[in-house]
Scaffold this motif. Structure first.
Motif, PDB file in Angstrom:
ATOM      1  N   UNK A 149      13.815 -14.733   4.436  1.00 48.80           N
ATOM      2  CA  UNK A 149      12.469 -14.693   3.860  1.00 48.80           C
ATOM      3  C   UNK A 149      11.578 -13.755   4.673  1.00 48.80           C
ATOM      4  N   UNK A 150      11.722 -13.777   5.996  1.00 48.06           N
ATOM      5  CA  UNK A 150      10.927 -12.898   6.854  1.00 48.06           C
ATOM      6  C   UNK A 150      11.228 -11.433   6.553  1.00 48.06           C
ATOM      7  N   UNK A 151      12.497 -11.123   6.265  1.00 52.10           N
ATOM      8  CA  UNK A 151      12.856  -9.738   5.958  1.00 52.10           C
ATOM      9  C   UNK A 151      12.282  -9.291   4.628  1.00 52.10           C
ATOM     10  N   UNK A 152      12.267 -10.195   3.656  1.00 53.56           N
ATOM     11  CA  UNK A 152      11.654  -9.863   2.366  1.00 53.56           C
ATOM     12  C   UNK A 152      10.164  -9.588   2.548  1.00 53.56           C
ATOM     13  N   UNK A 153       9.510 -10.447   3.332  1.00 53.78           N
ATOM     14  CA  UNK A 153       8.088 -10.245   3.612  1.00 53.78           C
ATOM     15  C   UNK A 153       7.863  -8.961   4.403  1.00 53.78           C
ATOM     16  N   UNK A 154       8.805  -8.649   5.285  1.00 52.05           N
ATOM     17  CA  UNK A 154       8.708  -7.410   6.055  1.00 52.05           C
ATOM     18  C   UNK A 154       8.728  -6.178   5.164  1.00 52.05           C
ATOM     19  N   UNK A 155       9.540  -6.221   4.112  1.00 53.92           N
ATOM     20  CA  UNK A 155       9.600  -5.106   3.171  1.00 53.92           C
ATOM     21  C   UNK A 155       8.272  -4.938   2.439  1.00 53.92           C
ATOM     22  N   UNK A 156       7.687  -6.059   1.998  1.00 50.54           N
ATOM     23  CA  UNK A 156       6.374  -6.006   1.343  1.00 50.54           C
ATOM     24  C   UNK A 156       5.317  -5.467   2.309  1.00 50.54           C
ATOM     25  N   UNK A 157       5.380  -5.943   3.532  1.00 51.00           N
ATOM     26  CA  UNK A 157       4.397  -5.537   4.534  1.00 51.00           C
ATOM     27  C   UNK A 157       4.519  -4.048   4.853  1.00 51.00           C
ATOM     28  N   UNK A 158       5.736  -3.514   4.871  1.00 49.88           N
ATOM     29  CA  UNK A 158       5.934  -2.090   5.140  1.00 49.88           C
ATOM     30  C   UNK A 158       5.244  -1.241   4.068  1.00 49.88           C
ATOM     31  N   UNK A 159       5.369  -1.680   2.806  1.00 50.76           N
ATOM     32  CA  UNK A 159       4.718  -0.950   1.711  1.00 50.76           C
ATOM     33  C   UNK A 159       3.196  -1.005   1.849  1.00 50.76           C
ATOM     34  N   UNK A 160       2.672  -2.168   2.238  1.00 49.18           N
ATOM     35  CA  UNK A 160       1.230  -2.312   2.436  1.00 49.18           C
ATOM     36  C   UNK A 160       0.764  -1.431   3.596  1.00 49.18           C
ATOM     37  N   UNK A 161       1.545  -1.366   4.653  1.00 47.96           N
ATOM     38  CA  UNK A 161       1.205  -0.540   5.814  1.00 47.96           C
ATOM     39  C   UNK A 161       1.122   0.937   5.424  1.00 47.96           C
ATOM     40  N   UNK A 162       2.081   1.388   4.612  1.00 42.74           N
ATOM     41  CA  UNK A 162       2.064   2.781   4.142  1.00 42.74           C
ATOM     42  C   UNK A 162       0.808   3.054   3.322  1.00 42.74           C
ATOM     43  N   UNK A 163       0.440   2.086   2.478  1.00 41.87           N
ATOM     44  CA  UNK A 163      -0.762   2.240   1.649  1.00 41.87           C
ATOM     45  C   UNK A 163      -2.012   2.360   2.525  1.00 41.87           C
ATOM     46  N   UNK A 164      -2.109   1.541   3.566  1.00 44.02           N
ATOM     47  CA  UNK A 164      -3.233   1.629   4.493  1.00 44.02           C
ATOM     48  C   UNK A 164      -3.313   3.022   5.124  1.00 44.02           C
ATOM     49  N   UNK A 165      -2.170   3.519   5.595  1.00 44.21           N
ATOM     50  CA  UNK A 165      -2.152   4.815   6.271  1.00 44.21           C
ATOM     51  C   UNK A 165      -2.512   5.948   5.320  1.00 44.21           C
ATOM     52  N   UNK A 166      -1.950   5.909   4.100  1.00 43.53           N
ATOM     53  CA  UNK A 166      -2.200   6.978   3.129  1.00 43.53           C
ATOM     54  C   UNK A 166      -3.661   7.004   2.701  1.00 43.53           C
ATOM     55  N   UNK A 167      -4.232   5.835   2.356  1.00 40.92           N
ATOM     56  CA  UNK A 167      -5.628   5.803   1.911  1.00 40.92           C
ATOM     57  C   UNK A 167      -6.574   6.170   3.048  1.00 40.92           C
ATOM     58  N   UNK A 168      -6.269   5.710   4.260  1.00 43.29           N
ATOM     59  CA  UNK A 168      -7.091   6.064   5.412  1.00 43.29           C
ATOM     60  C   UNK A 168      -7.069   7.554   5.684  1.00 43.29           C
ATOM     61  N   UNK A 169      -5.879   8.158   5.658  1.00 42.37           N
ATOM     62  CA  UNK A 169      -5.743   9.591   5.899  1.00 42.37           C
ATOM     63  C   UNK A 169      -6.416  10.405   4.797  1.00 42.37           C
ATOM     64  N   UNK A 170      -6.333   9.902   3.553  1.00 43.08           N
ATOM     65  CA  UNK A 170      -6.948  10.617   2.434  1.00 43.08           C
ATOM     66  C   UNK A 170      -8.457  10.727   2.621  1.00 43.08           C
ATOM     67  N   UNK A 171      -9.104   9.631   3.045  1.00 43.23           N
ATOM     68  CA  UNK A 171     -10.549   9.657   3.273  1.00 43.23           C
ATOM     69  C   UNK A 171     -10.902  10.558   4.457  1.00 43.23           C
TER      70      UNK A 171
END
Length: 213
Positions: free
Chosen positions: A183-205
């Motif tokens: 379950x932790x690994x499944x959550x880790x995969x979701x969290x990785x996608x969220x982390x990428x979204x944070x970085x991309x939106x932050x860099x875009x601004x």
């Protein structure tokens, strides 16, 4: 963004970051031999510490940024990097090194105080979950309704954390360490996608503010 969708997004992100299911092996091992009263006290302390850390930093974090001269988009990029590190550790089946140190493990010999540290913080409310709460609550695109949604999402995570920890012996009996890791690994995969979204939106601004485009 649709309010319901935003609620689901924030809840999933925070729940994956707090990861109370991944904390089950630690809780069960360090409370072995505890009386029912001591165990309940540990759980209460853990959840109260989690709630205090998440809500306090969520509400005052932006003022700390203002004092330090930090832009929320800069923090999004830095926070995304941190969340990705935690997600990578979760995908590898490890407890993130940003959450629990060897010293904190040694200090867990205290019977009820382990609910505050290391279980409440940093195992549940660690740098990653605090970072996510600050970003979701304080982003420039977030209005009052979205802020209320973030408060609701954090509250749900805290309540569910309590229920999972309260029934940890039953859950761990059926899940076992292997089930918790899956379950932790499944959550880790979701969290990785969220982390990428944070970085991309932050860099875009940041790029937009520099180029003016």
């Amino acid at each position: 963004m649709n309010i319901i969708l935003y609620l689901v997004t924030v809840f999933v992100a925070l729940f994956a970051m707090v990861n109370p299911i991944g904390a089950l092996p630690v809780l069960v091992s360090v409370t072995e031999g505890y009386s029912k009263e001591d165990f309940e006290r540990v759980v209460r302390y853990a959840v109260m510490s989690e709630a205090l850390m998440l809500f306090s930093f969520m509400l005052i974090g932006i003022y700390i940024f203002e004092v330090l001269g930090i832009n929320i988009n800069d923090f999004k990029v830095a926070g995304g990097v941190l969340l990705f590190k935690v997600a990578f550790d979760m995908l590898q089946g490890r407890t993130s090194t940003t959450k629990l140190t060897p010293t904190e493990k040694e200090e867990s010999i205290e019977r009820t105080s382990i609910g505050i540290a290391p279980i409440g913080t940093p195992l549940l409310a660690g740098p990653g979950s605090i970072t996510a709460a600050i970003i979701y609550f304080n982003s420039y695109s977030v209005d009052v309704p979205e802020k209320i949604v973030v408060v609701i999402a954090v509250s749900l995570v805290v309540v569910i954390s309590y229920l999972i920890l309260h029934y940890s012996s039953v859950l761990f009996k059926y899940l076992g360490k292997t089930g918790s890791l899956i379950i932790s690994r499944i959550m880790g995969l979701l969290l990785a996608a969220i982390a990428i979204d944070f970085m991309v939106t932050g860099l875009a601004f940041i790029v937009k503010s520099i180029t003016g485009v």
